[in-house]
Design a protein around this motif. Structure first.
Motif, PDB file in Angstrom:
ATOM      1  N   ARG A   1       0.834  -1.212   0.000  1.00 38.91           N
ATOM      2  CA  ARG A   1       0.000   0.000   0.000  1.00 38.91           C
ATOM      3  C   ARG A   1       0.866   1.258   0.000  1.00 38.91           C
ATOM      4  N   MET A   2       1.918   1.275   0.807  1.00 38.50           N
ATOM      5  CA  MET A   2       2.785   2.445   0.872  1.00 38.50           C
ATOM      6  C   MET A   2       3.466   2.704  -0.476  1.00 38.50           C
ATOM      7  N   ALA A   3       3.992   1.651  -1.098  1.00 42.70           N
ATOM      8  CA  ALA A   3       4.641   1.816  -2.406  1.00 42.70           C
ATOM      9  C   ALA A   3       3.649   2.365  -3.424  1.00 42.70           C
ATOM     10  N   ARG A   4       2.445   1.784  -3.429  1.00 37.48           N
ATOM     11  CA  ARG A   4       1.410   2.221  -4.367  1.00 37.48           C
ATOM     12  C   ARG A   4       0.981   3.662  -4.109  1.00 37.48           C
ATOM     13  N   GLU A   5       0.745   4.008  -2.831  1.00 39.19           N
ATOM     14  CA  GLU A   5       0.288   5.366  -2.512  1.00 39.19           C
ATOM     15  C   GLU A   5       1.359   6.414  -2.817  1.00 39.19           C
ATOM     16  N   LYS A   6       2.626   6.076  -2.600  1.00 42.07           N
ATOM     17  CA  LYS A   6       3.707   7.012  -2.949  1.00 42.07           C
ATOM     18  C   LYS A   6       3.703   7.268  -4.456  1.00 42.07           C
ATOM     19  N   ALA A   7       3.614   6.190  -5.236  1.00 42.47           N
ATOM     20  CA  ALA A   7       3.604   6.341  -6.692  1.00 42.47           C
ATOM     21  C   ALA A   7       2.372   7.117  -7.158  1.00 42.47           C
ATOM     22  N   GLU A   8       1.220   6.802  -6.587  1.00 45.76           N
ATOM     23  CA  GLU A   8      -0.017   7.488  -6.981  1.00 45.76           C
ATOM     24  C   GLU A   8       0.028   8.977  -6.654  1.00 45.76           C
ATOM     25  N   ALA A   9       0.575   9.329  -5.501  1.00 44.61           N
ATOM     26  CA  ALA A   9       0.638  10.741  -5.101  1.00 44.61           C
ATOM     27  C   ALA A   9       1.457  11.561  -6.089  1.00 44.61           C
ATOM     28  N   VAL A  10       2.571  11.014  -6.531  1.00 48.57           N
ATOM     29  CA  VAL A  10       3.423  11.739  -7.476  1.00 48.57           C
ATOM     30  C   VAL A  10       2.827  11.684  -8.883  1.00 48.57           C
ATOM     31  N   ALA A  11       2.223  10.552  -9.249  1.00 50.50           N
ATOM     32  CA  ALA A  11       1.618  10.429 -10.585  1.00 50.50           C
ATOM     33  C   ALA A  11       0.490  11.446 -10.781  1.00 50.50           C
ATOM     34  N   ARG A  12      -0.218  11.788  -9.714  1.00 50.83           N
ATOM     35  CA  ARG A  12      -1.267  12.816  -9.831  1.00 50.83           C
ATOM     36  C   ARG A  12      -0.656  14.169 -10.219  1.00 50.83           C
ATOM     37  N   GLN A  13       0.561  14.439  -9.764  1.00 51.78           N
ATOM     38  CA  GLN A  13       1.245  15.691 -10.084  1.00 51.78           C
ATOM     39  C   GLN A  13       1.933  15.634 -11.454  1.00 51.78           C
ATOM     40  N   GLN A  14       2.313  14.438 -11.869  1.00 43.48           N
ATOM     41  CA  GLN A  14       3.078  14.243 -13.104  1.00 43.48           C
ATOM     42  C   GLN A  14       2.403  13.158 -13.948  1.00 43.48           C
ATOM     43  N   PRO A  15       1.239  13.441 -14.520  1.00 44.02           N
ATOM     44  CA  PRO A  15       0.436  12.398 -15.172  1.00 44.02           C
ATOM     45  C   PRO A  15       1.055  11.790 -16.435  1.00 44.02           C
ATOM     46  N   ASP A  16       2.065  12.414 -17.014  1.00 46.18           N
ATOM     47  CA  ASP A  16       2.661  11.879 -18.243  1.00 46.18           C
ATOM     48  C   ASP A  16       3.935  11.076 -17.986  1.00 46.18           C
ATOM     49  N   ALA A  17       4.318  10.940 -16.737  1.00 49.04           N
ATOM     50  CA  ALA A  17       5.566  10.257 -16.398  1.00 49.04           C
ATOM     51  C   ALA A  17       5.309   8.849 -15.868  1.00 49.04           C
ATOM     52  N   LEU A  18       6.342   8.025 -15.939  1.00 50.79           N
ATOM     53  CA  LEU A  18       6.339   6.741 -15.245  1.00 50.79           C
ATOM     54  C   LEU A  18       6.790   7.035 -13.824  1.00 50.79           C
ATOM     55  N   VAL A  19       6.063   6.540 -12.841  1.00 49.46           N
ATOM     56  CA  VAL A  19       6.391   6.845 -11.450  1.00 49.46           C
ATOM     57  C   VAL A  19       6.624   5.555 -10.686  1.00 49.46           C
ATOM     58  N   LEU A  20       7.766   5.518 -10.007  1.00 50.71           N
ATOM     59  CA  LEU A  20       8.176   4.361  -9.225  1.00 50.71           C
ATOM     60  C   LEU A  20       8.095   4.708  -7.745  1.00 50.71           C
ATOM     61  N   GLY A  21       7.304   3.925  -7.014  1.00 50.38           N
ATOM     62  CA  GLY A  21       7.207   4.085  -5.562  1.00 50.38           C
ATOM     63  C   GLY A  21       7.737   2.835  -4.897  1.00 50.38           C
ATOM     64  N   SER A  22       8.267   2.976  -3.699  1.00 48.02           N
ATOM     65  CA  SER A  22       8.798   1.815  -2.990  1.00 48.02           C
ATOM     66  C   SER A  22       8.663   2.013  -1.494  1.00 48.02           C
ATOM     67  N   ASP A  23       8.574   0.902  -0.784  1.00 47.12           N
ATOM     68  CA  ASP A  23       8.561   0.947   0.671  1.00 47.12           C
ATOM     69  C   ASP A  23       9.179  -0.337   1.201  1.00 47.12           C
ATOM     70  N   THR A  24       9.806  -0.230   2.364  1.00 45.82           N
ATOM     71  CA  THR A  24      10.480  -1.368   2.993  1.00 45.82           C
ATOM     72  C   THR A  24      10.110  -1.407   4.462  1.00 45.82           C
ATOM     73  N   ALA A  25       9.889  -2.620   4.965  1.00 46.14           N
ATOM     74  CA  ALA A  25       9.581  -2.791   6.383  1.00 46.14           C
ATOM     75  C   ALA A  25      10.395  -3.952   6.945  1.00 46.14           C
ATOM     76  N   VAL A  26      10.919  -3.741   8.127  1.00 41.89           N
ATOM     77  CA  VAL A  26      11.577  -4.795   8.892  1.00 41.89           C
ATOM     78  C   VAL A  26      10.505  -5.361   9.819  1.00 41.89           C
ATOM     79  N   VAL A  27      10.342  -6.685   9.789  1.00 45.70           N
ATOM     80  CA  VAL A  27       9.249  -7.320  10.522  1.00 45.70           C
ATOM     81  C   VAL A  27       9.791  -8.438  11.402  1.00 45.70           C
ATOM     82  N   VAL A  28       9.427  -8.398  12.685  1.00 42.99           N
ATOM     83  CA  VAL A  28       9.777  -9.464  13.619  1.00 42.99           C
ATOM     84  C   VAL A  28       8.553  -9.729  14.487  1.00 42.99           C
ATOM     85  N   ASP A  29       8.230 -11.004  14.668  1.00 41.13           N
ATOM     86  CA  ASP A  29       7.052 -11.386  15.455  1.00 41.13           C
ATOM     87  C   ASP A  29       5.791 -10.674  14.974  1.00 41.13           C
ATOM     88  N   GLU A  30       5.644 -10.529  13.658  1.00 39.03           N
ATOM     89  CA  GLU A  30       4.484  -9.879  13.031  1.00 39.03           C
ATOM     90  C   GLU A  30       4.390  -8.377  13.331  1.00 39.03           C
TER      91      GLU A  30
END
Length: 190
Positions: free
Chosen positions: A47-76
């Protein structure tokens, strides 16, 4: 070639894209990065990767936009960036002597196409970390702005006993998955 935008302020993600020879602009996304009640870590990073890309794509509708997110997870539990030294010590204590997951999601928005999101999962096993080492590591400054309070590409590498998955994914951008998405959109890294 269409304009590529990285929707992230992470210097590590910028370095990783440069490493594979891509030309791109950087426009950080301004979104709420809170975990929703009951949200699983794998759903959160996607969701974070998608929302980051969507937020910028709304500002730059003619560009390819790459969003990314990383999480460290232990014990859920998602370990974000430490608030202070005590929080970093708590996180490192949770990771010490055991395995944890690092989830990295990449989203690509191409004008006129359905958005794509890929999530990569790595497993990292830490050796036991002493209190003295945790204190020294905090003093280095490295864990202060890192998810899970460590950086695999820096001093934190001395804690890594085993890695199964993507080294670049643990850094914050899984390059294999990223290159695959970009190639499908007509952008080659070679």
């Amino acid at each position: 070639m269409p304009r590529l935008i990285l929707a992230s302020q992470s210097p590590r993600r910028r370095e990783l894209l440069e490493q594979i020879g891509l030309t791109f602009d950087v426009i950080p996304a301004d979104i709420n990065e809170s975990v929703q009640a009951g949200e699983l870590a794998v759903d959160f990073v996607a969701r974070m990767a998608r929302e980051k890309a969507e937020a910028v794509a709304r500002q730059q509708p003619d560009a390819l936009v790459l969003g990314s997110d990383t999480a460290v997870v232990v014990d859920e539990h998602i370990l974000g960036k430490p608030a202070d030294k005590a929080d970093a010590r708590r996180m490192l204590g949770l990771l010490s002597g055991r395995e944890h997951a690092v989830l990295s999601a990449v989203a690509l928005i191409v004008p006129g196409q359905a958005e794509r999101v890929i999530t990569q999962v790595s497993r990292v096993r830490f050796r036991s970390i002493s209190e003295t080492e945790m204190h020294a590591y905090w003093r280095s400054g490295e864990p202060k702005d890192k998810a899970g309070a460590y950086a695999i590409q820096g001093l934190g590498a001395v804690f890594v006993e085993h890695l199964s998955g993507s080294y670049s994914g643990v850094m914050g951008l899984p390059l294999f998955e990223t290159a695959r998405l970009l190639e499908e959109a007509g952008i080659s890294s070679l």
